[in-house]
Design an enzyme around this catalytic site. Sequence first.
Site, PDB file in Angstrom:
ATOM      1  NE  ARG A 182     -10.883   0.523  -9.405  1.00 24.54           N
ATOM      2  CZ  ARG A 182     -11.056   1.839  -9.438  1.00 24.54           C
ATOM      3  NH1 ARG A 182     -10.624   2.559 -10.457  1.00 24.54           N
ATOM      4  NH2 ARG A 182     -11.671   2.452  -8.453  1.00 24.54           N
ATOM      5  CE1 TYR A 219      -6.315  -5.060  -5.887  1.00 23.60           C
ATOM      6  CE2 TYR A 219      -6.962  -3.718  -7.759  1.00 23.60           C
ATOM      7  CZ  TYR A 219      -7.219  -4.227  -6.503  1.00 23.60           C
ATOM      8  OH  TYR A 219      -8.393  -3.889  -5.882  1.00 23.60           O
ATOM      9  CE  LYS A 232     -14.586  -1.615 -10.151  1.00 27.86           C
ATOM     10  NZ  LYS A 232     -15.880  -1.110  -9.644  1.00 27.86           N
ATOM     11  CG  HIS A 255     -19.246   1.857  -9.968  1.00 33.43           C
ATOM     12  ND1 HIS A 255     -18.407   2.769  -9.365  1.00 33.43           N
ATOM     13  CD2 HIS A 255     -18.919   0.661  -9.431  1.00 33.43           C
ATOM     14  CE1 HIS A 255     -17.611   2.150  -8.519  1.00 33.43           C
ATOM     15  NE2 HIS A 255     -17.906   0.880  -8.529  1.00 33.43           N
ATOM     16  CB  SER A 314     -14.207   3.232  -4.916  1.00 30.25           C
ATOM     17  OG  SER A 314     -14.350   3.015  -6.302  1.00 30.25           O
ATOM     18  CB  CYS A 336     -19.470   5.301  -0.514  1.00 29.55           C
ATOM     19  SG  CYS A 336     -18.633   6.878  -0.735  1.00 29.55           S
ATOM     20  CG  ASP A 371     -18.308  -3.107  -8.274  1.00 32.65           C
ATOM     21  OD1 ASP A 371     -18.351  -2.009  -7.693  1.00 32.65           O
ATOM     22  OD2 ASP A 371     -17.400  -3.425  -9.067  1.00 32.65           O
ATOM     23  NE  ARG A 425     -10.423  -4.514  -3.426  1.00 27.43           N
ATOM     24  CZ  ARG A 425     -11.367  -3.760  -4.023  1.00 27.43           C
ATOM     25  NH1 ARG A 425     -12.540  -4.270  -4.312  1.00 27.43           N
ATOM     26  NH2 ARG A 425     -11.131  -2.501  -4.296  1.00 27.43           N
TER      27      ARG A 425
HETATM   28  C1  OXD Z   1     -13.901  -0.061  -7.021  1.00 24.60           C
HETATM   29  C2  OXD Z   1     -14.000  -1.515  -6.889  1.00 24.60           C
HETATM   30  O1  OXD Z   1     -12.806   0.475  -6.843  1.00 24.60           O
HETATM   31  O2  OXD Z   1     -15.142  -2.023  -6.935  1.00 24.60           O
HETATM   32  O3  OXD Z   1     -14.918   0.585  -7.269  1.00 24.60           O
HETATM   33  O4  OXD Z   1     -12.981  -2.201  -6.763  1.00 24.60           O
HETATM   34 MN    MN Z   2     -16.642  -0.672  -7.651  1.00 29.42          MN
END
Ligand code: OXD
Ligand code: MN
Length: 593
Positions: free
Chosen positions: A70, A198, A207, A227, A249, A251, A278, A377
């Site tokens: 991102r 991406y 998102k 989130h 993100s 964690c 998520d 991913r």
């Molecule tokens: C993030 C994701 O970056 O879920 O939070 O991809």
């Molecule tokens: Mn996320």
Amino acid sequence: MTTNNKKVLAWIDEMSKMTKPSKIVWIDGSEEQAEKLRAEACSTGELIKLNQKLLPNCYLHRTAVNDVARVEDRTFICTRKKEDAGNINNWMDPKECYEKLSKLYDGSMAGKTMYIIPYSMGIVGSDFAKIGIELTDSVYVVLNMLIMTRVGKNVLDALGDNGDFVKGLHARAQLDEKNRYIVHFPEDNTIWSINSGYGGNVLLGKKCFALRIASYLGRKEGWMAEHMLILGLESPDGNIKYICAAFPSACGKTNLAMLIPPEIYAKKGYKVWCVGDDIAWLRVGSDGRLWAVNPENGFFGVAPGTNEKSNPNALHTTKKNTIFTNVVHNLDNNTVWWEGLDKNPPANAIDWKGNKWDYTKYNKNDKSTCGAHPNSRFTAMATNCPCISSEFNNPAGVPITAIVFGGRRAKTAPLVYQSTSWQNGAFVGSIMASETTAAAAGAVGVVRRDPMAMRPFVGYDMGDYFAHWLSMGTRIPHPPKIFHVNWFRTDDEGNFIWPGFGDNMRVLLWILDRCAGNVDADITPIGYIPKPEDINIEGLDIALDTVKELLKVDKASWLEDIENIKAFYKQIGDRVPVTMYDELAALEARLKA
Ligand code: OXD
Ligand code: MN
């Protein structure tokens, strides 16, 4: 397949006049069409078909080398008034932005096919659900959206002749970084994305819609888009309590969402069920509780570090019907590999950039030697997850008992503490932060404030977002209790003190005991912390003294943090509610008392 919806048709007509595709294809959600598209993507090299015995219906994709994550600095919220986007978001004037990007989109699909993807976030037609249509020139996007969202004709049926859908336009264009834009027009229900391929930038349901646009809609309509993971913790008596948890993100949200109970609990019959990893959409139910759904239909998870020990459920989820992006291609058996999967890197392999990969040159301190990109991913179906909740497809969602915030803090935050009210809990969320690790570029140990883990995802002013949290508190007759956890506390040598992973369940059980009124706690300046003996350490290699250490509230480091919070609130600007400043002043006074 098509529709008679005039608003949909007029918009598609306008977008196709601008992008000028040579062909338009409606995506109907059928396996037959998906299979045709996979075959086509394999013939062009966009996808590589993996070993169908070992990984049935699994494929590998590589993005452009300059397009792997991102891009927050290329992400914009385009509200008519700049103040409404706020200081934390990048802003562009919508009129200027439409004009500027229209030039980039002009003819961008010439000679290509435009795919029309009607999709629903949430169960099609349910009260929670919202509809989107994404136009894209990427087969990869289509195939990912088929996993991540609910796609098909029934979505158009549910929309009828209504104009209430999120209009998403994506074009790969030249994948030019300098002209890469991920822009949101919340006042127009519109998302435009260009020059990226991406996932996080182009799977517009995730998102862009389910957080940025949805957070804006939630404020307007009286609900919340967060989130957050959603999990259900089942006790031996079969009773299941649901928890939402927000972490920045990287964690470990996906790991927590699919937690495997430690053996002593598994033996007794405790289980954890994943509802989402998520995003959570939250509404007040007719029973006065807060109810959550996961609007997604799949997981877009980070591959590196996922293994049999860290997250066996995620690993098993990826064994079929999965698209892997930017991982290592093992040529010997036509499967995939990533750092942290196991100790056997393939000798005959291609790295994420498409080059021959020599694993003997791998050095964990030098990212350029990685075979898989650190942000590589898997896109996998939620229903393939061994611990998927039986409520995953329940249109009503699940009732939430506790909300958990968390961050990565070496010293400041204790293992767990409980806020004293919804208002105080919203304040705890607003001061969330994480420290940078060696895994990310830049200095180590720098505090990044990330309110509710939503810093990159709020589609309007952050101060207004805090106000919305406070106002939701007045609308939920039986609100969840709000907690904060920190799995990442370290000793003076920098070693983690808490084992983490499955053992985090021990903390979740204390949280649920608090919600049920089954356990006492000690009050501190920051909130309630457990009595050390109430965190069960049976079967763990740590002593009660370590638990005491994990629960310590170091006033000096909190007072230091308060200065950092004041500066951050100031940066957010003058819409931070007075209530939050009152909470901050009260915290400071308690710490100084
Ligand atoms: C993030 C994701 O970056 O879920 O939070 O991809
Ligand atoms: Mn996320």
